[in-house]
Enzyme design. Sequence first.
Site, short mmCIF file in Angstrom:
data_model
loop_
_atom_site.label_atom_id
_atom_site.label_comp_id
_atom_site.label_asym_id
_atom_site.label_seq_id
_atom_site.Cartn_x
_atom_site.Cartn_y
_atom_site.Cartn_z
N ARG A 192 0.86 -1.19 0.00
CA ARG A 192 0.00 0.00 0.00
C ARG A 192 0.89 1.23 0.00
NH1 ARG A 192 -0.81 3.27 4.54
NH2 ARG A 192 0.43 4.46 3.12
N LYS A 210 12.11 7.93 3.00
CA LYS A 210 11.88 8.15 4.44
C LYS A 210 13.22 8.26 5.17
CE LYS A 210 7.29 7.73 4.78
NZ LYS A 210 6.35 8.60 5.50
N ASN A 491 1.84 15.82 7.64
CA ASN A 491 2.55 14.63 7.15
C ASN A 491 3.43 14.09 8.26
OD1 ASN A 491 4.73 13.03 5.76
ND2 ASN A 491 3.47 13.57 3.99
#
Length: 591
Positions: A192, A210, A491
Amino acid sequence: MESTMKEMRGGESVLDLSPRATVGGGVEDVYGEDCATEDQLVTPWTYSVASGYSLLRDPHHNKGLAFTETERDSHYLRGLLPPAVVTQQLQEKKMMDNIRKYQVPLQKYMAMMELQERNERLFYKLLIDNVEELLPVVYTPTVGEACQKYGSIFRRPQGLYISLKEKGKVLDVLKNWPERSIQVIVVTDGERILGLGDLGCQGMGIPVGKLSLYTALGGVRPSACLPVTIDVGTNNEELLKDEFYIGLRQRRATGQEYADLLHEFMSAVKQNYGEKVLIQFEDFANHNAFTLLAKYGTTHLVFNDDIQGTASVVLAGVVAALKLIGGTLADHKFLFLGAGEAGTGIAELIALEMSKQTKIPLEETRKKIWLVDSKGLIVNSRKDSLQHFKKPWAHDHEPVKDLLGAVKAIKPTALIGSSGVGRTFTKEIIETMTSLNEKPLIMALSNPTSQSECTAEEAYTWSQGRAIFASGSPFDPFEYKGKVFVPGQANNAYIFPGFGLGLVISGAIRVHDDMLLVASEALAKQVSEENYVKGLIYPPFTNIRKISANIAANVAAKAYELGVATRLPRPANLVKYAESCMYSPVYRSYR
Ligand SMILES: O=C([O-])CC(=O)C(=O)O
Ligand SMILES: [Mg+2]
């Protein structure tokens, strides 16, 4: 920075910031820069890199034209570089000029990835100094497109790939990675990716992105970061047919086969790196995300960014928004579109904070929060058929089939989108929210931009400038009737770098929900009057390292308080300590 470290350690200098030349003119890099772990401080391990031509091709040490005359002599670089010697500042200026010339975001992304593979310090210098401009390039939203096209743009591999082919050999795979001293792993199985769905092995862009934020925003040194993609296949038919696809060409393994590979990975990580390595789960599908977090939460240092990081960042935004919309947290009623990892994770953290503030039991505060999924409002009559993570949110109410109906029936003060489906906050929905509230709080969290529940322009226009709006993907400021509104970016990038740093510097061995609450509080405190005036409920990313240091300090303090920190003695000033630990991208001189 050095002097702070000396201070922190009672005047004893434990860090050697200058690499030494080895026999043969190579560079010996003293590990333990930027906050070593305890064991490294006792026996800093060193490695040497080749000199000359190989040095120029080693991204961890290459400085390109910035090698000085002396370095060119002592490291066999004479003639391998043109005569000009330039500063890192000039290199940065040139790279930024080049990147700004590209019109297509994916080209900017590729230029940045190439820089990372060529000259790591320059890459981080750019990212840190130009964070607002470059975050959307190396991260959301462009990283989403990069993952979709990862096979076509693939050049050099980044990170570690662990596929079903490596079953039984995962520990050996970990040993193939050149760095030994890993502090943070971000792992995905690609099922996902953002709101884009199953991208299989091509999800690798996400752990890579990330972790570049772990370094740029949180200061964890790059060599301590390990991106991992677990490839158990993909159910994405397009990718299975794509001749450039880089992953296993089979449908996803599930059940025992899936669990076994994941278990082998989790065990191998602990065996190879010890119990203080942070494993961040990223972009797993709901059905695995909750199970993995529950299964490994008691034996490993694990953190699910989509459940916990997103929850912490949204709670911070909601708490900050109270300054603009008024009332206490418990005075508000929340309605979510989307009841997956993000939705239920945020809902639970908001309920937990409400419960702490009011001393009302969690079961009761949960009743202030309602969730809508693809089948409508989650209500008690649906309880038997609900997935376990949705059950706490099934309250007494007659069935309501869609979001608009739910907004009218529940009359929420805050509307939060975590559905992964774009354009679902329609004009009618936002107008209804505006008719119910003087200042409706609207958060469109799904990523990337194409999946955002509404745009900033829509939120401000349809609410006649009354909405307090934030979104997961970045939107430009928007002018409405002469006033400029700046949308905040809700975020998890605000949270995970500082959160992880806090775990690393305290040597924490477990993550606890209370750490998410203190991280959230630390972030909310960073929103200034000047931000509020523009409608912002998050501070700008320009101050992110200061924000991360504060988050890290609070998380570390909580780790000590909970007895899960192993780094002793506890540094007296945790903010200063966190700052002193942060990686600096400035070039070092080689003797
Ligand atoms: O990556 C991001 O921008 C935020 C996130 O975790 C997600 O959307 O899955
Ligand atoms: Mg994510």
